[in-house]
Design a protein around this motif. Sequence first.
Motif, PDB file in Angstrom:
ATOM      1  N   UNK A 164      45.774  51.030  48.081  1.00 16.94           N
ATOM      2  CA  UNK A 164      45.061  50.340  47.225  1.00 16.94           C
ATOM      3  C   UNK A 164      44.974  48.775  47.350  1.00 16.94           C
ATOM      4  N   UNK A 165      45.949  48.245  47.939  1.00 13.81           N
ATOM      5  CA  UNK A 165      46.155  46.634  48.070  1.00 13.81           C
ATOM      6  C   UNK A 165      44.945  46.245  49.188  1.00 13.81           C
ATOM      7  N   UNK A 166      44.227  47.333  49.916  1.00 17.37           N
ATOM      8  CA  UNK A 166      43.086  46.928  50.800  1.00 17.37           C
ATOM      9  C   UNK A 166      41.802  46.692  49.943  1.00 17.37           C
ATOM     10  N   UNK A 167      41.845  47.059  48.604  1.00 15.81           N
ATOM     11  CA  UNK A 167      40.784  47.074  47.935  1.00 15.81           C
ATOM     12  C   UNK A 167      40.589  45.571  47.279  1.00 15.81           C
ATOM     13  N   UNK A 168      39.422  44.976  46.887  1.00 13.35           N
ATOM     14  CA  UNK A 168      39.387  43.558  46.181  1.00 13.35           C
ATOM     15  C   UNK A 168      40.222  43.634  44.882  1.00 13.35           C
ATOM     16  N   UNK A 169      40.648  42.389  44.521  1.00 13.55           N
ATOM     17  CA  UNK A 169      41.306  42.169  43.228  1.00 13.55           C
ATOM     18  C   UNK A 169      40.386  42.793  42.098  1.00 13.55           C
ATOM     19  N   UNK A 170      39.030  42.338  41.995  1.00  8.90           N
ATOM     20  CA  UNK A 170      38.145  42.954  40.929  1.00  8.90           C
ATOM     21  C   UNK A 170      38.028  44.377  40.876  1.00  8.90           C
ATOM     22  N   UNK A 171      38.095  44.906  42.043  1.00  5.92           N
ATOM     23  CA  UNK A 171      37.852  46.463  42.089  1.00  5.92           C
ATOM     24  C   UNK A 171      39.336  47.018  41.470  1.00  5.92           C
ATOM     25  N   UNK A 172      40.350  46.552  41.878  1.00  5.94           N
ATOM     26  CA  UNK A 172      41.506  46.937  41.368  1.00  5.94           C
ATOM     27  C   UNK A 172      41.661  46.778  39.686  1.00  5.94           C
ATOM     28  N   UNK A 173      41.416  45.764  39.244  1.00  6.21           N
ATOM     29  CA  UNK A 173      41.279  45.228  37.666  1.00  6.21           C
ATOM     30  C   UNK A 173      40.507  46.331  37.052  1.00  6.21           C
ATOM     31  N   UNK A 174      39.283  46.491  37.647  1.00  5.73           N
ATOM     32  CA  UNK A 174      38.361  47.353  37.037  1.00  5.73           C
ATOM     33  C   UNK A 174      39.071  48.998  37.101  1.00  5.73           C
ATOM     34  N   UNK A 175      39.643  49.278  37.988  1.00  4.37           N
ATOM     35  CA  UNK A 175      40.338  50.359  38.240  1.00  4.37           C
ATOM     36  C   UNK A 175      41.535  50.580  37.186  1.00  4.37           C
TER      37      UNK A 175
END
Length: 253
Positions: A164-175
């Motif tokens: 999951x850390x490979x994804x952008x911060x904004x994508x993680x926040x939305x997730x």
Amino acid sequence: MSSDKSAEALLKAAVIDRLINSGVLDESSVLVSELTVDNWTHRTDLVLANGRLCGFELKSERDSLSRLPAQIKSFSRHFEKFVLVVAKKFEKRALELIKESSGVGLWIASNNGEITEKIRPRAKSISPEASISLITATELRRFLTANGIKHQKASHRSDLVNLAKKLPPNVLADGARTAIKTRFKEVHQRFLLQRELTGSYEAIPALRRTTGSRPPIALPYEAHDLTKYPTIPTEHPDLIYAPSGPVIARSRR
């Protein structure tokens, strides 16, 4: 219910009413009560998940502020907005504590239940680690699949986190927002139904996420008023005696 619990529930109900009456809580929003964060070390009194994740820590006049410094630090890291709601007698101490935490909002609750915004919270981004920590392992698997990241079904959480850390911060926040909304949506809707019948204070127990059987939603008294229905004649050919009483059997054609 103890007086301490009553004071806590009254304050929580007042905060919920303010959110609903102000229009902040729309159809896509979800309210969460008692959400644990930071590896289960802290429990947030109330969370509003809409376009952002907003955490609320409540301190009634019967509460202690001994854990508040650590709570402010933790909740400021895990939510895009964080609001501290305190009884009037704690206002001075609360102002001292949040001076060191930029962006924290402050609401003051008067003795008559009115809430005044003293400091407006500022939205900020949260770290990828904080976002991921709000997502369960099962939710992480679905989240990674939805974002095209392959993984093994039997992968441990630590492996899922690294992917999951490979994804952008904004994508993680939305997730994280999506995961929390999905996880608590049914409980939120149950609470709103109960609130329509009894008001926010009495409906607070319905906002708690439960395991096993679901607490029943109280129905208006009129729904149980059997005098509104005609008496079943004892000579009716399709009369049967069910555990709940005499009923007319459904005809088969």
